[in-house]
Design a protein around this motif. Structure first.
Motif, PDB file in Angstrom:
ATOM      1  N   GLU A  95     -13.257 -13.852   2.095  1.00  0.00           N
ATOM      2  CA  GLU A  95     -11.779 -13.728   1.800  1.00  0.00           C
ATOM      3  C   GLU A  95     -11.171 -12.442   2.053  1.00  0.00           C
ATOM      4  O   GLU A  95      -9.904 -12.511   2.138  1.00  0.00           O
ATOM      5  CB  GLU A  95     -11.899 -14.413   0.289  1.00  0.00           C
ATOM      6  N   ALA A  96     -11.822 -11.338   1.407  1.00  0.00           N
ATOM      7  CA  ALA A  96     -11.153 -10.093   1.484  1.00  0.00           C
ATOM      8  C   ALA A  96     -10.848  -9.779   2.936  1.00  0.00           C
ATOM      9  O   ALA A  96      -9.929  -8.967   3.048  1.00  0.00           O
ATOM     10  CB  ALA A  96     -12.090  -8.939   0.876  1.00  0.00           C
ATOM     11  N   ALA A  97     -11.965 -10.049   3.770  1.00  0.00           N
ATOM     12  CA  ALA A  97     -11.741  -9.926   5.448  1.00  0.00           C
ATOM     13  C   ALA A  97     -10.694 -10.568   5.750  1.00  0.00           C
ATOM     14  O   ALA A  97      -9.849 -10.000   6.527  1.00  0.00           O
ATOM     15  CB  ALA A  97     -13.065 -10.322   5.889  1.00  0.00           C
ATOM     16  N   ALA A  98     -10.329 -11.701   5.479  1.00  0.00           N
ATOM     17  CA  ALA A  98      -9.467 -12.700   5.950  1.00  0.00           C
ATOM     18  C   ALA A  98      -7.903 -11.861   5.543  1.00  0.00           C
ATOM     19  O   ALA A  98      -7.082 -11.835   6.312  1.00  0.00           O
ATOM     20  CB  ALA A  98      -9.352 -13.885   5.419  1.00  0.00           C
ATOM     21  N   LEU A  99      -7.887 -11.518   4.222  1.00  0.00           N
ATOM     22  CA  LEU A  99      -6.634 -10.904   3.669  1.00  0.00           C
ATOM     23  C   LEU A  99      -6.293  -9.720   4.442  1.00  0.00           C
ATOM     24  O   LEU A  99      -4.998  -9.274   4.738  1.00  0.00           O
ATOM     25  CB  LEU A  99      -6.860 -10.677   2.024  1.00  0.00           C
ATOM     26  N   ALA A 100      -7.446  -8.981   4.715  1.00  0.00           N
ATOM     27  CA  ALA A 100      -7.216  -7.725   5.694  1.00  0.00           C
ATOM     28  C   ALA A 100      -6.925  -7.829   7.130  1.00  0.00           C
ATOM     29  O   ALA A 100      -6.649  -6.832   7.738  1.00  0.00           O
ATOM     30  CB  ALA A 100      -8.617  -6.773   5.083  1.00  0.00           C
ATOM     31  N   PRO A 138      -9.024 -15.425  -6.734  1.00  0.00           N
ATOM     32  CA  PRO A 138      -8.284 -15.899  -5.640  1.00  0.00           C
ATOM     33  C   PRO A 138      -6.875 -16.092  -5.991  1.00  0.00           C
ATOM     34  O   PRO A 138      -5.857 -15.722  -5.333  1.00  0.00           O
ATOM     35  CB  PRO A 138      -8.925 -17.091  -5.454  1.00  0.00           C
ATOM     36  N   GLY A 139      -6.743 -16.506  -7.310  1.00  0.00           N
ATOM     37  CA  GLY A 139      -5.039 -16.614  -7.505  1.00  0.00           C
ATOM     38  C   GLY A 139      -4.451 -15.215  -7.662  1.00  0.00           C
ATOM     39  O   GLY A 139      -3.334 -15.156  -7.525  1.00  0.00           O
ATOM     40  N   ASP A 140      -5.114 -14.182  -7.945  1.00  0.00           N
ATOM     41  CA  ASP A 140      -4.483 -12.744  -7.863  1.00  0.00           C
ATOM     42  C   ASP A 140      -3.780 -12.412  -6.573  1.00  0.00           C
ATOM     43  O   ASP A 140      -2.886 -11.714  -6.340  1.00  0.00           O
ATOM     44  CB  ASP A 140      -5.401 -11.898  -8.245  1.00  0.00           C
ATOM     45  N   VAL A 141      -4.376 -13.053  -5.611  1.00  0.00           N
ATOM     46  CA  VAL A 141      -3.858 -12.647  -4.099  1.00  0.00           C
ATOM     47  C   VAL A 141      -3.364 -13.847  -3.330  1.00  0.00           C
ATOM     48  O   VAL A 141      -3.332 -13.848  -2.113  1.00  0.00           O
ATOM     49  CB  VAL A 141      -5.127 -11.925  -3.397  1.00  0.00           C
ATOM     50  N   GLY A 142      -2.883 -14.900  -4.131  1.00  0.00           N
ATOM     51  CA  GLY A 142      -2.313 -16.231  -3.546  1.00  0.00           C
ATOM     52  C   GLY A 142      -3.112 -16.985  -2.889  1.00  0.00           C
ATOM     53  O   GLY A 142      -2.802 -17.882  -2.274  1.00  0.00           O
ATOM     54  N   LEU A 143      -4.426 -17.114  -2.978  1.00  0.00           N
ATOM     55  CA  LEU A 143      -5.412 -18.053  -2.595  1.00  0.00           C
ATOM     56  C   LEU A 143      -5.552 -19.247  -3.606  1.00  0.00           C
ATOM     57  O   LEU A 143      -5.028 -19.111  -4.581  1.00  0.00           O
ATOM     58  CB  LEU A 143      -6.817 -17.453  -2.334  1.00  0.00           C
ATOM     59  N   PRO A 144      -6.304 -20.361  -3.063  1.00  0.00           N
ATOM     60  CA  PRO A 144      -6.132 -21.420  -3.868  1.00  0.00           C
ATOM     61  C   PRO A 144      -6.921 -21.121  -5.323  1.00  0.00           C
ATOM     62  O   PRO A 144      -8.102 -20.192  -5.245  1.00  0.00           O
ATOM     63  CB  PRO A 144      -6.987 -22.620  -3.107  1.00  0.00           C
ATOM     64  N   SER A 166      -6.819  -1.739   1.691  1.00  0.00           N
ATOM     65  CA  SER A 166      -6.583  -1.338   0.445  1.00  0.00           C
ATOM     66  C   SER A 166      -5.353  -2.551   0.047  1.00  0.00           C
ATOM     67  O   SER A 166      -5.241  -2.778  -1.385  1.00  0.00           O
ATOM     68  CB  SER A 166      -5.660  -0.017   0.609  1.00  0.00           C
ATOM     69  N   ARG A 167      -4.407  -3.072   0.925  1.00  0.00           N
ATOM     70  CA  ARG A 167      -3.634  -4.086   0.452  1.00  0.00           C
ATOM     71  C   ARG A 167      -4.240  -5.299   0.138  1.00  0.00           C
ATOM     72  O   ARG A 167      -3.740  -6.042  -0.878  1.00  0.00           O
ATOM     73  CB  ARG A 167      -2.792  -4.260   1.529  1.00  0.00           C
ATOM     74  N   ALA A 168      -5.346  -5.642   0.802  1.00  0.00           N
ATOM     75  CA  ALA A 168      -6.235  -6.897   0.626  1.00  0.00           C
ATOM     76  C   ALA A 168      -6.902  -6.898  -0.819  1.00  0.00           C
ATOM     77  O   ALA A 168      -6.684  -7.812  -1.570  1.00  0.00           O
ATOM     78  CB  ALA A 168      -7.251  -7.153   1.541  1.00  0.00           C
ATOM     79  N   LEU A 169      -7.038  -5.678  -1.174  1.00  0.00           N
ATOM     80  CA  LEU A 169      -7.856  -5.467  -2.559  1.00  0.00           C
ATOM     81  C   LEU A 169      -6.879  -4.967  -3.518  1.00  0.00           C
ATOM     82  O   LEU A 169      -7.372  -4.770  -4.767  1.00  0.00           O
ATOM     83  CB  LEU A 169      -9.068  -4.498  -2.282  1.00  0.00           C
ATOM     84  N   CYS A 170      -5.532  -4.962  -3.323  1.00  0.00           N
ATOM     85  CA  CYS A 170      -4.401  -4.550  -4.413  1.00  0.00           C
ATOM     86  C   CYS A 170      -4.921  -3.018  -5.020  1.00  0.00           C
ATOM     87  O   CYS A 170      -4.730  -2.820  -6.216  1.00  0.00           O
ATOM     88  CB  CYS A 170      -4.355  -5.655  -5.482  1.00  0.00           C
ATOM     89  N   LEU A 171      -5.239  -2.210  -4.295  1.00  0.00           N
ATOM     90  CA  LEU A 171      -5.399  -0.744  -4.429  1.00  0.00           C
ATOM     91  C   LEU A 171      -4.165  -0.096  -4.685  1.00  0.00           C
ATOM     92  O   LEU A 171      -3.238  -0.408  -4.104  1.00  0.00           O
ATOM     93  CB  LEU A 171      -6.139  -0.033  -3.444  1.00  0.00           C
ATOM     94  N   ASP A 172      -4.023   0.800  -5.694  1.00  0.00           N
ATOM     95  CA  ASP A 172      -2.852   1.577  -5.939  1.00  0.00           C
ATOM     96  C   ASP A 172      -2.954   2.771  -5.203  1.00  0.00           C
ATOM     97  O   ASP A 172      -3.942   2.966  -4.426  1.00  0.00           O
ATOM     98  CB  ASP A 172      -2.639   1.793  -7.251  1.00  0.00           C
TER      99      ASP A 172
END
Length: 289
Positions: free
Chosen positions: A49-54, A28-34, A81-87
């Motif tokens: 969490e992944a769904a919410a980020l996407a 969670p910390g990697d993507v700005g979550l608590p 891809s953005r939610a999962l930090c894909l390059d």
């Protein structure tokens, strides 16, 4: 089951495994979550969490992660891809899997032998001070110049049918030849994984990866990671049986007119011991031609 149906089934499974592995590597910390709760039982991000980020529903995300990508839009895949930090390479791999799994891209069975065009071989032969090779997506060496063959002499062995991945994971001599064997092994498994997404109908590739998995636990563990980073430039450290230690920068570029083929070229720093060693090797190849 035909090649197309078999490939779609395999690709849907790969979509599931790939997205699951990308989600598991994030906290969670990697993507700005608590910060992670001490009682949290899920490794990495949760699906919700992944769904919410996407910005998509949990049900939609779960369906996608299960490999059911019917009707999924380009914008949704970008968001995932953005939610999962894909390059960029990982995003392209996901697109390849989705297109193959959904039957959007035609399935192209691989041929047993890649053909090197004569003009490419002439270009290779003109590079007399640069080891140069052409590899296909399965990492077979389909062509080389004299210095490239001399540099990779242990890879060719006695049969003359050289495959980089088979040498790296099944030949004990590879751990001596490649001084950074672990990094080379990572790059090799990653390249084969990316190729499996580009052409799911390549049963020769499937046969190769099955063979490697049966004989090499080191390959199996790397294959299970679903990493797809492809090295286009870098440095290789080689312990050559003829000239000893070499440190060689390399450049790798796809041949646009020959899909699936890649030109690999090595150089040496001017004035270095590695350059002297290449000169010795070039003289040796000339005298033995």
């Amino acid at each position: 089951m035909g090649d197309g149906a078999h490939a779609r089934t395999q690709m849907r499974r790969q979509v599931r495994d790939f997205l699951t592995s990308r989600r598991a590597r994030l906290t969670p910390g990697d993507v700005g979550l608590p910060a992670v709760n001490a009682n949290r039982r899920v490794k990495g991000l949760r699906r919700e969490e992944a769904a919410a980020l996407a910005g998509i529903s949990v049900e939609y995300y779960i369906r996608l992660e299960r490999g059911d990508a019917r009707g999924v839009s380009e914008s949704v895949l970008q968001a995932v891809s953005r939610a999962l930090c894909l390059d960029e390479t990982e995003h392209v791999h996901l697109l390849d899997l989705i297109r193959a799994g959904g039957g959007i891209r035609p399935c192209r069975p691989a041929t047993a032998a890649a053909v090197l065009r004569p003009s490419v071989q002439r270009i290779l032969d003109s590079m007399t001070t640069t080891p140069a090779l052409v590899l296909n997506g399965r990492l077979d060496i389909v062509g080389a110049n004299a210095l490239g063959r001399a540099l990779y002499q242990p890879v060719y062995g006695t049969c003359g049918n050289a495959n980089m991945a088979r040498f790296i994971f099944t030949d004990p001599g590879a751990r001596t030849f490649w001084r950074d064997w672990g990094m080379i092994a990572d790059d090799t498994a990653n390249a084969l994984r990316a190729q499996s997404g580009r052409n799911p109908c390549d049963r020769l590739l499937t046969g190769l990866t099955d063979e490697l998995a049966a004989h090499s636990p080191e390959f199996t563990s790397r294959w299970a990671r679903h990493d797809v980073h492809v090295m286009r430039t870098g440095t290789r450290r080689i312990e050559h049986p003829l000239v000893g230690s070499l440190t060689l920068p390399f450049e790798s570029t796809p041949l646009a007119a020959d899909p699936g083929q890649t030109l690999l070229m090595y150089s040496a720093t001017p004035g270095s011991a590695s350059q002297d060693a290449l000169h010795i090797m070039a003289s040796w190849t000339t005298s033995h031609r």
